[in-house]
Design a protein around this motif. Structure first.
Motif, PDB file in Angstrom:
ATOM      1  N   LEU A 115      29.431   6.744  -1.459  1.00  0.00           N
ATOM      2  CA  LEU A 115      28.555   6.124  -2.440  1.00  0.00           C
ATOM      3  C   LEU A 115      27.696   5.038  -1.802  1.00  0.00           C
ATOM      4  O   LEU A 115      26.483   4.996  -2.005  1.00  0.00           O
ATOM      5  N   TYR A 116      28.313   4.154  -1.016  1.00  0.00           N
ATOM      6  CA  TYR A 116      27.547   3.074  -0.400  1.00  0.00           C
ATOM      7  C   TYR A 116      26.596   3.585   0.677  1.00  0.00           C
ATOM      8  O   TYR A 116      25.517   3.033   0.855  1.00  0.00           O
ATOM      9  N   SER A 117      26.971   4.626   1.392  1.00  0.00           N
ATOM     10  CA  SER A 117      26.047   5.165   2.387  1.00  0.00           C
ATOM     11  C   SER A 117      24.838   5.815   1.713  1.00  0.00           C
ATOM     12  O   SER A 117      23.714   5.713   2.214  1.00  0.00           O
ATOM     13  N   TYR A 118      25.048   6.473   0.572  1.00  0.00           N
ATOM     14  CA  TYR A 118      23.922   7.050  -0.165  1.00  0.00           C
ATOM     15  C   TYR A 118      23.023   5.951  -0.702  1.00  0.00           C
ATOM     16  O   TYR A 118      21.798   6.053  -0.640  1.00  0.00           O
ATOM     17  N   TRP A 119      23.596   4.861  -1.245  1.00  0.00           N
ATOM     18  CA  TRP A 119      22.807   3.745  -1.741  1.00  0.00           C
ATOM     19  C   TRP A 119      22.009   3.116  -0.601  1.00  0.00           C
ATOM     20  O   TRP A 119      20.834   2.811  -0.760  1.00  0.00           O
ATOM     21  N   PHE A 120      22.632   2.955   0.569  1.00  0.00           N
ATOM     22  CA  PHE A 120      21.937   2.394   1.727  1.00  0.00           C
ATOM     23  C   PHE A 120      20.778   3.294   2.149  1.00  0.00           C
ATOM     24  O   PHE A 120      19.703   2.818   2.494  1.00  0.00           O
ATOM     25  N   HIS A 121      20.976   4.611   2.109  1.00  0.00           N
ATOM     26  CA  HIS A 121      19.911   5.558   2.444  1.00  0.00           C
ATOM     27  C   HIS A 121      18.729   5.420   1.481  1.00  0.00           C
ATOM     28  O   HIS A 121      17.574   5.433   1.907  1.00  0.00           O
ATOM     29  N   LEU A 122      19.017   5.294   0.186  1.00  0.00           N
ATOM     30  CA  LEU A 122      17.945   5.148  -0.794  1.00  0.00           C
ATOM     31  C   LEU A 122      17.160   3.866  -0.576  1.00  0.00           C
ATOM     32  O   LEU A 122      15.924   3.863  -0.611  1.00  0.00           O
ATOM     33  N   VAL A 123      17.847   2.761  -0.336  1.00  0.00           N
ATOM     34  CA  VAL A 123      17.177   1.484  -0.130  1.00  0.00           C
ATOM     35  C   VAL A 123      16.357   1.520   1.152  1.00  0.00           C
ATOM     36  O   VAL A 123      15.205   1.063   1.185  1.00  0.00           O
ATOM     37  N   LYS A 124      16.916   2.103   2.200  1.00  0.00           N
ATOM     38  CA  LYS A 124      16.219   2.166   3.493  1.00  0.00           C
ATOM     39  C   LYS A 124      14.968   3.036   3.405  1.00  0.00           C
ATOM     40  O   LYS A 124      13.911   2.667   3.923  1.00  0.00           O
ATOM     41  N   SER A 125      15.046   4.172   2.733  1.00  0.00           N
ATOM     42  CA  SER A 125      13.876   5.048   2.637  1.00  0.00           C
ATOM     43  C   SER A 125      12.804   4.450   1.729  1.00  0.00           C
ATOM     44  O   SER A 125      11.620   4.681   1.948  1.00  0.00           O
ATOM     45  N   GLU A 126      13.202   3.659   0.729  1.00  0.00           N
ATOM     46  CA  GLU A 126      12.195   3.024  -0.119  1.00  0.00           C
ATOM     47  C   GLU A 126      11.510   1.881   0.622  1.00  0.00           C
ATOM     48  O   GLU A 126      10.306   1.692   0.501  1.00  0.00           O
ATOM     49  N   LYS A 127      12.254   1.134   1.424  1.00  0.00           N
ATOM     50  CA  LYS A 127      11.634   0.053   2.196  1.00  0.00           C
ATOM     51  C   LYS A 127      10.716   0.593   3.278  1.00  0.00           C
ATOM     52  O   LYS A 127       9.709  -0.031   3.606  1.00  0.00           O
ATOM     53  N   ALA A 128      11.049   1.754   3.836  1.00  0.00           N
ATOM     54  CA  ALA A 128      10.218   2.343   4.875  1.00  0.00           C
ATOM     55  C   ALA A 128       8.943   2.963   4.301  1.00  0.00           C
ATOM     56  O   ALA A 128       8.031   3.295   5.043  1.00  0.00           O
ATOM     57  N   ASN A 149       9.068   6.333  -3.288  1.00  0.00           N
ATOM     58  CA  ASN A 149       9.035   5.255  -4.258  1.00  0.00           C
ATOM     59  C   ASN A 149       9.887   5.709  -5.438  1.00  0.00           C
ATOM     60  O   ASN A 149       9.430   6.443  -6.307  1.00  0.00           O
ATOM     61  N   TYR A 150      11.125   5.266  -5.467  1.00  0.00           N
ATOM     62  CA  TYR A 150      12.061   5.749  -6.477  1.00  0.00           C
ATOM     63  C   TYR A 150      11.818   5.132  -7.842  1.00  0.00           C
ATOM     64  O   TYR A 150      12.375   5.593  -8.831  1.00  0.00           O
TER      65      TYR A 150
END
Length: 70
Positions: free
Chosen positions: A25-38, A42-43
């Motif tokens: 769960l936390y790795s998926y959340w980290f992936h979402l945050v990282k891809s949105e910052k990059a 745009n989620y």
């Protein structure tokens, strides 16, 4: 195998499964945050997807955007 041993194995298995699910769960959340910052996605646009589901509403992403990003 006794009932006590099976209960103990069941407890260890549950704890391992719980830790594994939290890590996923936390790795998926980290992936979402990282891809949105990059700037790859745009989620926030997807947040209104269920509300704007009529045929005449604008698209969230066009297929031309997907091809140009790859």
């Amino acid at each position: 195998m006794s009932v006590e041993t099976m209960r103990e194995l069941q407890g260890y298995g549950f704890f391992i499964l719980l830790v594994l699910m939290v890590v996923i769960l936390y790795s998926y959340w980290f992936h979402l945050v990282k891809s949105e910052k990059a700037g790859r996605r745009n989620y926030e646009k997807y947040g209104r997807l269920a509300l704007d589901d009529k045929l005449d509403d604008s698209l969230v992403e066009s297929s031309a955007d997907n091809r140009s990003n790859k």
